[in-house]
Design an enzyme around this catalytic site. Structure first.
Site, mmCIF file in Angstrom:
data_model
loop_
_atom_site.group_PDB
_atom_site.id
_atom_site.type_symbol
_atom_site.label_atom_id
_atom_site.label_comp_id
_atom_site.label_asym_id
_atom_site.label_seq_id
_atom_site.Cartn_x
_atom_site.Cartn_y
_atom_site.Cartn_z
ATOM 1 N N LYS A 145 0.853 -1.188 0.000
ATOM 2 C CA LYS A 145 0.000 0.000 0.000
ATOM 3 C C LYS A 145 0.893 1.244 0.000
ATOM 4 O O LYS A 145 1.421 1.653 1.034
ATOM 5 C CB LYS A 145 -0.928 0.042 1.225
ATOM 6 C CG LYS A 145 -2.043 1.051 1.002
ATOM 7 C CD LYS A 145 -2.308 2.013 2.126
ATOM 8 C CE LYS A 145 -1.516 3.196 2.366
ATOM 9 N NZ LYS A 145 -1.665 4.378 1.560
ATOM 10 N N GLU A 174 9.619 2.737 10.953
ATOM 11 C CA GLU A 174 10.640 3.772 10.691
ATOM 12 C C GLU A 174 9.903 5.100 10.663
ATOM 13 O O GLU A 174 9.112 5.350 9.754
ATOM 14 C CB GLU A 174 11.331 3.528 9.348
ATOM 15 C CG GLU A 174 12.129 2.243 9.272
ATOM 16 C CD GLU A 174 13.344 2.247 10.160
ATOM 17 O OE1 GLU A 174 13.788 3.325 10.589
ATOM 18 O OE2 GLU A 174 13.830 1.144 10.458
ATOM 19 N N CYS A 191 13.132 12.293 6.255
ATOM 20 C CA CYS A 191 13.119 11.915 7.674
ATOM 21 C C CYS A 191 14.455 12.271 8.315
ATOM 22 O O CYS A 191 14.535 12.497 9.507
ATOM 23 C CB CYS A 191 12.837 10.428 7.817
ATOM 24 S SG CYS A 191 13.883 9.432 6.763
ATOM 25 N N VAL A 198 1.215 8.112 13.172
ATOM 26 C CA VAL A 198 0.582 6.932 12.559
ATOM 27 C C VAL A 198 1.289 5.655 13.028
ATOM 28 O O VAL A 198 0.640 4.639 13.274
ATOM 29 C CB VAL A 198 0.581 7.057 11.011
ATOM 30 C CG1 VAL A 198 0.073 5.769 10.372
ATOM 31 C CG2 VAL A 198 -0.283 8.230 10.577
ATOM 32 N N GLU A 208 8.593 17.808 14.548
ATOM 33 C CA GLU A 208 8.996 17.639 13.151
ATOM 34 C C GLU A 208 8.140 18.536 12.263
ATOM 35 O O GLU A 208 6.916 18.412 12.248
ATOM 36 C CB GLU A 208 8.821 16.168 12.740
ATOM 37 C CG GLU A 208 9.353 15.887 11.351
ATOM 38 C CD GLU A 208 9.171 14.434 10.926
ATOM 39 O OE1 GLU A 208 8.060 13.899 11.094
ATOM 40 O OE2 GLU A 208 10.144 13.844 10.415
ATOM 41 N N GLY A 230 6.747 6.083 8.018
ATOM 42 C CA GLY A 230 5.866 7.250 7.983
ATOM 43 C C GLY A 230 6.002 8.037 9.276
ATOM 44 O O GLY A 230 7.025 7.968 9.969
ATOM 45 N N SER A 231 4.958 8.747 9.626
ATOM 46 C CA SER A 231 5.032 9.636 10.790
ATOM 47 C C SER A 231 4.951 8.852 12.102
ATOM 48 O O SER A 231 4.382 7.748 12.148
ATOM 49 C CB SER A 231 3.884 10.639 10.728
ATOM 50 O OG SER A 231 2.653 9.948 10.750
HETATM 51 P P1 NAD Z 1 2.171 9.307 7.055
HETATM 52 O O1 NAD Z 1 2.418 8.667 8.376
HETATM 53 O O2 NAD Z 1 1.116 10.316 6.955
HETATM 54 O O3 NAD Z 1 1.836 8.205 5.953
HETATM 55 C C1 NAD Z 1 2.696 7.107 5.694
HETATM 56 C C2 NAD Z 1 1.885 5.973 5.077
HETATM 57 O O4 NAD Z 1 0.950 5.505 6.049
HETATM 58 C C3 NAD Z 1 1.053 6.361 3.854
HETATM 59 O O5 NAD Z 1 1.031 5.298 2.945
HETATM 60 C C4 NAD Z 1 -0.315 6.598 4.450
HETATM 61 O O6 NAD Z 1 -1.375 6.437 3.528
HETATM 62 C C5 NAD Z 1 -0.372 5.527 5.519
HETATM 63 N N1 NAD Z 1 -1.286 5.809 6.629
HETATM 64 C C6 NAD Z 1 -1.751 7.001 7.058
HETATM 65 N N2 NAD Z 1 -2.570 6.843 8.107
HETATM 66 C C7 NAD Z 1 -2.628 5.518 8.359
HETATM 67 C C8 NAD Z 1 -3.286 4.723 9.338
HETATM 68 N N3 NAD Z 1 -4.060 5.269 10.265
HETATM 69 N N4 NAD Z 1 -3.089 3.388 9.304
HETATM 70 C C9 NAD Z 1 -2.289 2.809 8.396
HETATM 71 N N5 NAD Z 1 -1.644 3.505 7.440
HETATM 72 C C10 NAD Z 1 -1.802 4.848 7.424
HETATM 73 O O7 NAD Z 1 3.602 9.898 6.598
HETATM 74 P P2 NAD Z 1 3.960 10.692 5.257
HETATM 75 O O8 NAD Z 1 3.410 12.075 5.347
HETATM 76 O O9 NAD Z 1 3.650 9.880 4.055
HETATM 77 O O10 NAD Z 1 5.560 10.735 5.368
HETATM 78 C C11 NAD Z 1 6.221 11.649 6.160
HETATM 79 C C12 NAD Z 1 6.636 11.041 7.474
HETATM 80 O O11 NAD Z 1 7.386 9.853 7.250
HETATM 81 C C13 NAD Z 1 7.547 11.948 8.273
HETATM 82 O O12 NAD Z 1 7.197 11.889 9.644
HETATM 83 C C14 NAD Z 1 8.928 11.338 8.050
HETATM 84 O O13 NAD Z 1 9.871 11.640 9.049
HETATM 85 C C15 NAD Z 1 8.604 9.895 7.991
HETATM 86 N N6 NAD Z 1 9.648 9.140 7.305
HETATM 87 C C16 NAD Z 1 10.456 8.331 8.056
HETATM 88 C C17 NAD Z 1 11.496 7.634 7.436
HETATM 89 C C18 NAD Z 1 12.396 6.728 8.242
HETATM 90 O O14 NAD Z 1 13.016 5.857 7.632
HETATM 91 N N7 NAD Z 1 12.510 6.888 9.554
HETATM 92 C C19 NAD Z 1 11.698 7.763 6.051
HETATM 93 C C20 NAD Z 1 10.845 8.599 5.330
HETATM 94 C C21 NAD Z 1 9.808 9.284 5.966
#
Ligand code: NAD
Length: 499
Positions: free
Chosen positions: A179, A254, A288, A236, A389, A232-233
């Site tokens: 996804k 991550e 990130c 989440v 962040e 992701g964040s």
């Molecule tokens: P996000 O958490 O909004 O979304 C990430 C993914 O999760 C997307 O595919 C989204 O559709 C999905 N998602 C959203 N809500 C969800 C839920 N309730 N249940 C399951 N899946 C859900 O993050 P983003 O805006 O896409 O990316 C930015 C964030 O990602 C920043 O916080 C950044 O620091 C982090 N990030 C971390 C790394 C790492 O390796 N540590 C790398 C890249 C980005």
């Protein structure tokens, strides 16, 4: 006015390209020019996911028995195809999420490097053989496939991050339900096409487009999925961790960062300047690992800040497809509002706005989600700007008395992904390697950048202790089985008959 819908994209479920069962769709916009539609995608739901997971489960029965070196050969071909199509994928990625072509080429290259590493890992997947405490008995551990891996990825590295997860998952013998972020579904689709062209059996990969609520969380909760790998964040990530714990599902998280670069008085200031410009404003601060805090030794604070502002003001904003663009747009207008909100917060907290602080909407940039590179000085470690962040081109500058104070400020964060120290003092460098609380520490390099064959990840609320990249990720995607073969021909009782 929107341009004509350029492309109709599909899910890839149960071995075929298809729409969502509801036929609902969502549009994907170019953040450098919101009028341009990159594609039109299935807005999937539970029924699509159920079908994808059932298909991935049935494919697992055969895929787990394919020899790992053969699985690796498919990944090698995927690496070759990514190499062949690198330029096209980079262009698509820039249109889809805005970063410059130099960076999107780097994103694809990271996928290629990950492929070639993963391909050879198919010939390793080492277990151990160790002596038994009993005579005529053989002991070993083996890496076993687990089942269906649910992969949920963010938009900021639309190719590299999926490859970090999907290649190891496949080499280890798992099947995948993918996804991708709904801001970057086109790059994800091209990636799945490449896997299929490379010879991956059709039902081993499933691609289900859609939102986090409609597809992401149901994937986490589904009892047909054995493990979840999420980037992701932190917000989440915590929800996913809580949901997955109900079935004791294995989860790799991550998450966010609030990375800092320290510049000591003895540092090569020109080098440190190049580092912070790249770290803070590369990918428009949406990595990130982005440098969002700059900790300056008080002896060079004013001079370095002056050098930095001068250079930041010269950065060229624009469409990432243009060769002279240095900083692209933010991912969307919602994110631009969030960045503007942090500028307000920082001002209210008493930080001094040195440059930027506003959306950039002149000339060719008027239809995009651009924001001027922004620097605040006079930031204290407890301000929200120093703790939260932002995920945009906003740098918080903090003054430090000495090395210990600088490390203390750096560690004063709930996150711990990447970190950086510029110094010529070898003793300080080694103390930093030991004392900085982060998964990654650079000496005389910026906070951003990863190499495919080295572990990547963070401490504290940046994750839950797993690592991607390099060798550790293969442990996440495998179950360890311990095997004993007793060839003594009699009952031998461990801990009893050897005493
Ligand atoms: P996000 O958490 O909004 O979304 C990430 C993914 O999760 C997307 O595919 C989204 O559709 C999905 N998602 C959203 N809500 C969800 C839920 N309730 N249940 C399951 N899946 C859900 O993050 P983003 O805006 O896409 O990316 C930015 C964030 O990602 C920043 O916080 C950044 O620091 C982090 N990030 C971390 C790394 C790492 O390796 N540590 C790398 C890249 C980005």
């Amino acid at each position: 006015m929107e341009l004509a819908l350029s492309l109709e994209f599909q899910n890839y479920v149960a071995g075929g390209w298809c729409s969502a069962s509801s036929a609902a769709r969502f549009k994907n916009h170019n953040p450098a020019n919101w009028d341009e539609i990159v594609g039109n995608f299935p807005a999937s739901g539970r029924a699509d996911l159920d079908r994808a997971i059932a298909s991935a489960r049935s494919a697992f029965a055969e895929w787990r028995l394919v020899p790992a070196p053969k699985r690796g050969e498919i990944i090698k071909r995927a690496g070759d195809l990514l190499t062949q199509h690198k330029e096209k994928i980079a262009h698509l990625m820039t249109r889809e999420m805005g970063k410059t072509l130099v960076e999107t080429r780097g994103d694809v290259q990271e996928g290629i490097d990950t492929a070639y590493y993963a391909a050879t890992e198919g010939r390793r997947l080492f277990g151990y053989t160790v002596p038994s405490e009993l005579p005529d008995k053989f002991c070993m551990s083996m890496q076993m496939p687990i089942g269906v891996a649910g992969i949920i990825t963010p938009w900021n590295f639309p190719l590299a991050i999926p490859t970090w997860k999907i290649f190891p998952a496949l080499v280890c013998g798992n099947t995948v339900v993918f996804k991708p972020a709904s801001d970057t579904p086109a790059t994800a689709t091209r990636f799945v096409e490449i896997l299929l062209e490379a010879g991956l059996p059709p039902e081993v990969i499933q691609l289900v487009h859609g939102s986090g609520n409609a597809v992401g969380m149901p994937l986490v909760e589904h009892t047909g999925v054995n493990l979840i790998s999420f980037t992701g964040s932190t917000e989440v990530g915590k929800q996913i961790s809580a949901a997955a714990s109900k079935n004791l599902k294995r989860v790799s998280l991550e998450l966010g960062g609030k990375n800092a670069q320290i510049v000591m008085a003895d540092a090569d200031l020109d080098l440190a300047l190049e580092g912070v410009l790249w770290g803070a404003f590369g990918t428009t601060g949406q990595r990130c690992t982005a440098t969002s805090r700059l900790i300056l030794h008080e002896a060079i604070h004013d001079r370095f800040l002056g050098m930095l502002i001068k250079r930041a003001e010269k950065l060229r904003l624009g469409n990432g497809l243009e060769a002279d663009t240095e900083v692209g747009p933010l991912i969307n207008f919602e994110q631009r509002e969030r960045v503007a909100e942090y500028v307000k917060i920082a001002k209210a907290e008493g930080a001094k706005l040195e440059t930027g602080g506003e959306p950039f909407a002149t000339g060719a940039c008027k239809k995009g989600a651009f924001f001027s590179p922004t620097i605040f000085s006079g930031v204290s470690a407890q301000m929200r700007l120093a703790q939260e962040e932002v995920f945009g081109p906003v740098l918080a500058v903090i003054k430090a008395r000495d090395f210990e104070d600088a490390v203390h400020v750096l560690n004063d964060s709930k996150y711990g992904l990447s970190s950086s120290l510029y110094t010529r003092d070898v003793n300080a460098a080694f103390k930093a390697m030991r004392d900085i609380e982060a998964g990654i520490t650079y000496i005389n390099g910026p906070t951003i950048g990863a190499e495919a064959h080295l572990p990547f990840g963070g401490v504290k609320e940046t994750g839950n202790g797993h690592r991607e990249g390099g060798w550790p990720v293969y442990d996440f995607f495998s179950e360890v089985k311990t095997v004993f073969v007793d060839y003594s021909g009699k009952l031998q009782r461990a801990q009893i008959d050897n005493r």
